[in-house]
Scaffold this motif. Structure first.
Motif, PDB file in Angstrom:
ATOM      1  N   ALA A 198     -18.530 -79.483 -77.424  1.00  0.00           N
ATOM      2  CA  ALA A 198     -17.631 -80.436 -76.774  1.00  0.00           C
ATOM      3  C   ALA A 198     -17.717 -80.342 -75.256  1.00  0.00           C
ATOM      4  CB  ALA A 198     -16.192 -80.188 -77.228  1.00  0.00           C
ATOM      5  N   VAL A 199     -17.966 -79.140 -74.741  1.00  0.00           N
ATOM      6  CA  VAL A 199     -18.015 -79.001 -73.283  1.00  0.00           C
ATOM      7  C   VAL A 199     -19.436 -79.105 -72.736  1.00  0.00           C
ATOM      8  CG1 VAL A 199     -15.930 -77.569 -73.220  1.00  0.00           C
ATOM      9  CG2 VAL A 199     -18.169 -76.470 -73.296  1.00  0.00           C
ATOM     10  N   HIS A 200     -20.424 -79.091 -73.602  1.00  0.00           N
ATOM     11  CA  HIS A 200     -21.814 -79.119 -73.128  1.00  0.00           C
ATOM     12  C   HIS A 200     -22.106 -80.209 -72.102  1.00  0.00           C
ATOM     13  CE1 HIS A 200     -23.573 -76.619 -76.695  1.00  0.00           C
ATOM     14  NE2 HIS A 200     -22.847 -75.916 -75.849  1.00  0.00           N
ATOM     15  N   ASP A 252     -24.529 -73.448 -72.938  1.00  0.00           N
ATOM     16  CA  ASP A 252     -25.138 -74.697 -73.366  1.00  0.00           C
ATOM     17  C   ASP A 252     -25.853 -74.547 -74.707  1.00  0.00           C
ATOM     18  OD1 ASP A 252     -25.462 -77.361 -72.928  1.00  0.00           O
ATOM     19  OD2 ASP A 252     -27.248 -77.166 -71.674  1.00  0.00           O
ATOM     20  N   THR A 253     -26.134 -73.300 -75.095  1.00  0.00           N
ATOM     21  CA  THR A 253     -26.846 -73.092 -76.366  1.00  0.00           C
ATOM     22  C   THR A 253     -25.895 -72.773 -77.513  1.00  0.00           C
ATOM     23  OG1 THR A 253     -27.080 -70.721 -75.979  1.00  0.00           O
ATOM     24  CG2 THR A 253     -28.830 -72.151 -75.108  1.00  0.00           C
ATOM     25  N   THR A 262     -25.623 -76.978 -65.939  1.00  0.00           N
ATOM     26  CA  THR A 262     -27.066 -76.941 -66.209  1.00  0.00           C
ATOM     27  C   THR A 262     -27.474 -77.859 -67.360  1.00  0.00           C
ATOM     28  OG1 THR A 262     -26.678 -75.074 -67.685  1.00  0.00           O
ATOM     29  CG2 THR A 262     -27.289 -74.553 -65.421  1.00  0.00           C
ATOM     30  N   HIS A 263     -26.492 -78.584 -67.949  1.00  0.00           N
ATOM     31  CA  HIS A 263     -26.782 -79.300 -69.194  1.00  0.00           C
ATOM     32  C   HIS A 263     -27.920 -80.305 -69.065  1.00  0.00           C
ATOM     33  CE1 HIS A 263     -26.061 -80.774 -73.209  1.00  0.00           C
ATOM     34  NE2 HIS A 263     -25.970 -82.012 -72.763  1.00  0.00           N
TER      35      HIS A 263
END
Lengths: 355, 297
Positions: B242-244, B235-236, B249-250
Motif C-alpha cells: 500500500a505504501v510502495h 519496496d520489496t 526509491t519506488h
C-alpha cells in the motif's frame, strides 16, 4: 533603547534545553565608539551572549539591538557593517588562507567583487599573513588561524567589531599586535566589543568594561568610573603592641572600615597572589609596590598591619597623628583600587580559572 | 549617530560612511558560483567522482573479457545488451550504481553541505556576513545537485566512451525487441540518464534535511544512505504494497520505460512527480529547521 549604543540588550536570557541558564537577564550597553572589554571566566556566558547578539542563537527571553536595529529581525541589514570573530577562527581546512577569504567575500552579498583582490591583500598584510596566504589553512599554526580570522573581519571597513577571545592562541607579540589593532580600529571610529577571560590582555585598551559571572553581568561601566567606585585604603604596618593605639588614632582621624588582616609572613596584599598579575593600568591609577618591605617586617613575627578606608583624609595628617600618638610606623601605603581585585571579588575567582 | 555622547563619542565621519551595505547585483549568482567552486573544486569530491567513473570502465572490461562465457547471458538484460551495443553500457553502468553508489554520492554532497560547514564552524561566519539562511540553504541544494549531476554525467560519459571502444555503437534494440536507429537510441539513453539524475533529487533534499539536524557530517551521510537502502528494502516487502507507490526509491527503475517502443509516460511522469513531492515536503522541513536552528557550533 538608545541610539547612542552600538550594542544594547534588555533582559537577554538564554536557557538551554538542559535547564542550565547560560545567560541570565543581562542588560549590555556598549556605547558607540567605545572599546568594550567583555570579561569573565571561561563558561560565564560571554560566547553565548555574542552568539545571540549576532543572531546565531535565539534568546529565550529579552531583546537585542545592534547598531540601533533589532536582532535577529534586522540581521540582513545590520550585520554587514559588523565584523565578527566568534569562538575562534573557522575556515575550510583544505583551502588556502587566501582562497578561504575569496570564498567568504564572494558569499558577502554587499561586497564589491571588483575590489576583492586588493581588499584581501590589504587584510592579509594588516594581520601579518601576506606571505602565508597561499598556504593551506590546515597547515596554519593556531596563531596564524587566529590572524586569518581577524583578516576576514577586516575585509571591509566595519562600524562594529565583535571579537570573541581574539588573543587566544597568540604569543605575547601577537597579543600586543591585537591590542594595537583594536586601538587602530577605535581610532578609526569603529566600536569594538572584545571578550576575554584574561583581564590583563585587554585592560589597557578598553574604555568600558563589562564583567560576566555565571551568566550574569555583574559589573558594567566606563573603565575610570569602575575603578573610582572602589574606596582607596591606607595600610599601616606597625607592631602588635601599638595596634590598639593605631586603631584608635585612625578612628579619630575619621577613617572607616578599619581592619586587621590576618598576620603571617606569607600574606601580602589579598587577591594579589603569585598567579594573578597586577595589570599595568592607566596613568591615573597607580598600583604601588606591595610588598617586600611589609613582608620583611612580617617575617620578624612582630609586625602587624592595619587597613582602613581613607575617606578623603590626607595621608600626612594620618602620619602626623600616628607619630604624635607614639605609634611605631614601619610602613604606610595608600593602596589604589585595582580592577583585578574588583573582578576577583565579583566573580569569586581568579580570571584564569575555568568554572 | 549622536553628535556628542561624551568622551568616547564616535567621530562624525565613521569608517563606513562611504561603504555600501545593501546587496549588490548578482549577489545570488556569486554565492552559487562560490558554492559550486567549493563543492566541485574539492579534491575529495573529485577523487570520488573519478572513482565512480571507474565503474563503467571496469564493467565494460569485465563484459568484454567474459563475452564468450555462456553465463554472461544469465545477467540482467542491460548487461548482455551491452556486449552487443556499447550504448547499453551507459544504462548498465547507471543500473549498477543506482542501488548504492549514487545514493552514497548524494550522501557525500549533502552531508558536507550543512553539517560539514557546521562542524568546521564556517557556517556561523557565512551567516554573519550576512548570508540569509534561506539563500544559503538554496545554494547548498544547488551545490549538492551539481555534484550528483556531475557524478551521473561522468558515469554516463565514461560508459559511452568505453562502450563505443569495446563494443561499438549500433542501432539500438529496445526492450520490446524493436530496433530503432542509433540517433533515436542515443536520445532514449540520454532520457534514461536525465531520469536517473532527476530520480535522485528527492534523496538530495532528504539528505539536506538530515544535514540540518546534526553537526556531524558522517552521521548525516550514513543516515542519508540508510534512507535510500531502507526505502529499497521496504519496496520489496509485499505486506507494505500500500505504501510502495510513495516510497522515495519506488520509481527509480522506471527509466526502463524509456527503452520500450511505446514509452509509458504515465510511469515516467509519476516517478518524476513523486520526486517533486519528496523535494517539496523535505525542502519545507529542511528550510523550517535551518531557518530556526541555533547555530552553536
Amino acid at each position: 533603547m538608545s541610539d547612542d549604543l552600538a550594542v544594547a540588550t534588555r533582559g537577554l536570557t538564554k536557557r538551554f534545553r538542559s535547564g542550565q541558564v547560560a545567560v541570565d537577564a543581562i542588560d549590555l550597553e556598549v556605547p558607540r565608539g567605545a572599546v568594550y572589554g567583555f570579561l569573565g571566566p571561561n563558561g560565564s556566558g560571554k560566547t553565548t551572549t555574542i552568539r545571540m547578539l549576532l543572531g546565531l542563537v535565539r534568546p529565550t527571553a529579552g531583546e537585542v539591538e545592534l547598531l540601533g536595529r533589532p536582532m535577529p529581525q534586522a540581521a540582513a541589514q545590520v550585520l554587514g557593517p559588523v565584523g565578527a570573530l566568534v569562538e575562534g577562527p573557522a575556515f575550510q581546512p583544505y583551502l588556502t588562507g587566501r582562497a578561504n577569504l575569496v570564498r567568504l567575500d564572494a558569499c558577502d552579498p554587499s561586497a564589491d567583487p571588483a575590489t576583492r583582490d586588493a581588499r584581501i591583500d590589504a587584510a592579509l598584510a594588516r594581520v601579518g599573513l601576506a606571505a602565508a596566504g597561499g598556504k593551506k589553512f590546515r597547515q596554519y599554526s593556531l596563531g596564524m588561524k587566529q590572524r586569518l580570522g581577524l583578516a576576514a573581519t577586516l575585509l571591509r571597513p566595519r562600524e562594529l567589531m565583535v571579537l570573541d577571545e581574539p588573543t587566544n592562541g597568540l604569543d605575547p607579540q601577537g597579543t600586543r599586535e591585537v591590542r594595537t589593532l583594536v586601538r587602530e580600529l577605535a581610532d578609526e571610529g569603529t566600536t569594538v566589543l572584545v571578550s576575554s577571560h584574561l583581564l590583563a590582555e585587554i585592560d589597557q585598551v578598553c574604555t568600558h568594561l563589562g564583567v560576566m559571572s555565571t551568566g550574569r553581568l555583574v559589573l558594567q561601566g566606563g573603565r575610570a568610573d569602575l575603578a573610582g567606585q572602589r574606596p582607596r585604603r591606607v595600610e599601616i604596618t606597625t607592631t602588635a603592641a601599638h595596634l590598639p593605639t593605631a586603631r584608635r588614632v585612625l578612628a579619630e582621624q575619621g577613617l572607616t572600615d578599619i581592619r586587621v588582616p590576618a598576620v603571617g609572613p606569607d600574606i601580602r596584599v589579598p587577591a594579589v597572589g603569585p598567579d594573578i598579575r597586577v595589570p599595568a593600568v592607566g596613568p591615573d591609577i597607580r598600583v604601588p609596590a606591595v610588598g617586600p618591605d611589609v613582608r620583611d617586617d612580617g617575617a620578624a613575627g612582630t609586625a602587624t598591619r592595619l587597613t582602613a578606608v581613607l575617606d578623603g583624609v590626607a595621608t600626612p595628617a594620618i602620619t602626623k597623628a600616628l607619630v604624635e600618638a607614639e605609634v611605631a610606623v614601619a610602613a604606610l601605603h595608600v593602596r589604589e583600587p585595582s580592577l583585578e581585585e574588583v573582578f576577583v571579588e565579583l566573580t569569586g575567582e581568579g580570571f584564569d580559572v575555568a568554572r | 549617530m549622536p553628535a556628542e555622547t561624551g568622551p568616547t563619542a564616535e567621530p562624525t565621519t565613521g569608517p563606513t560612511q562611504t561603504e555600501r551595505w545593501t546587496p549588490r547585483r548578482g549577489a545570488t549568482g556569486r554565492l552559487l558560483a562560490a558554492e559550486l567552486r567549493l563543492v566541485l573544486g574539492r579534491r575529495r569530491n573529485q577523487v570520488f567522482v573519478a572513482g565512480l567513473g571507474l565503474v563503467p570502465a571496469l564493467l565494460g572490461l569485465m563484459l568484454y573479457l567474459t563475452r564468450d562465457d555462456p553465463r554472461t547471458s544469465e545477467g540482467p538484460g542491460f548487461l548482455t545488451q551491452a556486449t552487443n551495443n556499447g550504448v547499453f553500457l551507459v544504462v548498465a553502468s547507471l543500473f549498477m550504481c543506482l542501488p548504492f553508489l549514487l545514493p552514497l554520492t548524494v550522501a557525500l554532497a549533502t552531508g558536507d553541505a550543512v553539517a560539514g560547514e557546521a562542524s568546521a564552524g564556517t557556517l556561523r561566519y557565512l551567516l554573519v556576513l550576512p548570508v540569509s539562511r534561506s539563500r544559503l540553504l538554496f545554494a547548498k541544494a544547488v551545490g549538492a545537485l551539481a555534484l550528483v549531476a556531475v557524478a551521473v554525467g561522468v558515469v554516463a560519459t565514461v560508459g559511452l566512451v568505453v562502450g563505443a571502444a569495446l563494443f561499438g555503437l549500433h542501432d539500438v534494440v529496445l526492450l520490446s525487441g524493436t530496433t530503432v536507429p542509433l540517433a533515436e537510441g542515443m536520445l532514449r539513453v540520454l532520457g534514461v540518464v536525465v531520469y536517473i539524475g532527476l530520480s535522485l533529487t528527492g534523496l538530495v533534499v532528504v539528505g539536506l534535511f538530515v544535514s540540518t539536524l546534526t553537526e556531524v557530517p558522517i552521521a548525516a551521510m550514513v543516515a542519508t544512505v540508510v534512507v535510500a537502502v531502507v526505502s529499497t528494502i521496504l519496496d520489496t516487502l509485499p505486506a507494505l504494497s500500500a505504501v510502495h507507490p510513495y516510497l522515495l526509491t519506488h520509481y527509480w527503475y522506471g527509466f526502463a520505460e524509456l527503452l520500450r517502443l511505446e514509452v509509458d509516460w504515465n510511469t515516467v511522469g509519476t516517478g518524476l512527480g513523486l520526486q517533486v513531492a519528496w523535494v517539496v515536503v523535505f525542502g519545507a522541513f529542511a528550510w523550517s529547521r535551518f531557518t530556526q536552528s541555533n547555530i552553536s557550533s
